[in-house]
Design an enzyme around this catalytic site. Structure first.
Site, PDB file in Angstrom:
ATOM      1  N   ARG A 179     -26.406 -44.165 -30.996  1.00 22.32           N
ATOM      2  CA  ARG A 179     -25.985 -45.038 -32.087  1.00 22.32           C
ATOM      3  C   ARG A 179     -27.021 -46.112 -32.410  1.00 22.32           C
ATOM      4  NH1 ARG A 179     -23.823 -41.160 -32.160  1.00 22.32           N
ATOM      5  NH2 ARG A 179     -21.600 -40.657 -32.079  1.00 22.32           N
ATOM      6  N   SER A 228     -15.237 -46.285 -36.485  1.00 24.95           N
ATOM      7  CA  SER A 228     -15.261 -46.590 -35.051  1.00 24.95           C
ATOM      8  C   SER A 228     -15.786 -48.005 -34.833  1.00 24.95           C
ATOM      9  CB  SER A 228     -16.151 -45.592 -34.309  1.00 24.95           C
ATOM     10  OG  SER A 228     -15.589 -44.296 -34.366  1.00 24.95           O
ATOM     11  N   GLU A 298     -19.935 -51.364 -32.594  1.00 27.66           N
ATOM     12  CA  GLU A 298     -20.629 -50.361 -33.404  1.00 27.66           C
ATOM     13  C   GLU A 298     -20.640 -50.810 -34.861  1.00 27.66           C
ATOM     14  OE1 GLU A 298     -20.142 -45.642 -34.582  1.00 27.66           O
ATOM     15  OE2 GLU A 298     -19.615 -46.292 -32.567  1.00 27.66           O
TER      16      GLU A 298
END
Length: 321
Positions: A179, A228, A298
């Site tokens: 990520r 998310s 995130e």
């Protein structure tokens, strides 16, 4: 300098600018959470050359922030100082190329890239059907789902730096990790070239349908959410850690932890950005107290709070009813 002065001054110093430059634009209108303050100025470049011209002539001390479709983004209530750049129509083309490749501008929604690949019989990109947002965010965050990540399929990307120089980046140049990519934060990604493999269109479309059905069944995709919220720690699932800490359904103001999927925060009652960030920080604190694991955001948080209001860990509440 006032809001209107900034836009007027920038327009005056860049007579050949072709994109749209506007003052005091509400970012809540273009983000999925539907919260947050205004951009002091919002610039939508006409194309890559226009973006490079703007950056080459933009004062070096002026803050510049880039946003995409606003899916994985929380804009704080005080808004964003300086210029917010949002890539639009000039970065929204997607085409199939010989050798099982797909070329896409960074304003193209991820799902549209998946569909273009399927139509061309190119396998490997169906996972993008399950990722909200645009290609720019996918490159910046190495977006992934269902066992695949952007790093697995990217051949090269293009970017413009703060001085207006254009760069072509290989997959290795992107510095991908979980990520994350290590592309300089002030470079603006403009295009991606993907390398797929030969596939059957019907089979790829079926795979995409299965991804879509999974999302609809397991994620609150019809709610005002940012996707998310927290990265998965190594060997762990964020949603499970949140659930075990007793945070399923937890509420702060108008913000709530999804009861369908605990790694999603929802604006379900006219939440403020502070409500959402406070809820996220409270969840982080409870997960750490319960498991010893410190979750990492995130979702990208941008901008300033309202005057006198805290941000980050200072928002965490020990007990929330």
């Amino acid at each position: 300098m006032t809001v209107s002065d900034l836009s007027a001054d920038l327009a005056a110093m860049m007579p050949d600018l072709r994109g749209r430059l506007a003052a005091d634009v509400r970012l809540a209108d273009i983000t999925w959470f539907r919260v947050g303050g205004a951009a002091q100025a919002l610039f939508t470049p006409a194309d890559e050359a226009d973006l490079a011209y703007f950056l080459a002539n933009c004062p070096r001390d002026l803050p510049v922030t880039v946003i995409g479709l606003g899916s994985n983004l929380l804009v704080r209530d005080g808004g964003v100082e300086g210029v917010v750049i949002r890539l639009g129509r000039g970065f929204a083309n997607v085409t199939a190329e010989p050798g099982n490749r797909i070329r896409a501008g960074t304003a193209v929604p991820d799902v549209k890239v998946a569909r273009a690949a399927a139509d061309a019989g190119i396998a490997g990109l169906a996972f993008y059907r399950g990722i909200p947002g645009s290609i720019g965010g996918a490159l910046r965050m190495n977006a992934g789902a269902h066992g695949s990540e952007t790093k697995d399929v990217l051949f090269e990307a293009r970017a413009v730096d703060r001085q207006g120089n254009i760069h072509v980046l290989s997959n290795a140049d992107m510095g991908f990790s979980y990520r994350h990519s290590s592309v300089p934060k002030d470079w603006i990604l403009t295009e991606a070239l993907y390398q797929g493999r030969p596939g059957d269109s019907a089979a790829i479309l079926q795979e995409m349908e299965e991804v879509a059905q999974y999302r609809e069944k397991n994620q609150p995709i019809k709610e005002r959410t940012g996707g998310s919220t927290f990265k998965n720690p190594p060997g762990q699932s964020s949603w499970r850690l949140v659930d075990e800490a007793g945070c399923r359904g937890l509420r702060v103001g108008g913000a709530k932890v999804s009861e369908m999927h605990c790694n999603f925060l929802i604006n379900d009652a006219n939440a403020t950005a502070e409500d959402i960030e406070r809820l996220g920080e409270t969840v982080r604190a409870r997960v750490k107290a319960n498991s010893g694991i410190e979750l990492q955001w995130e979702i990208i948080r941008l901008g300033e709070p309202l005057p006198g209001c805290p941000t980050g860990e200072a928002l965490a509440e020990a007990e929330v009813l």
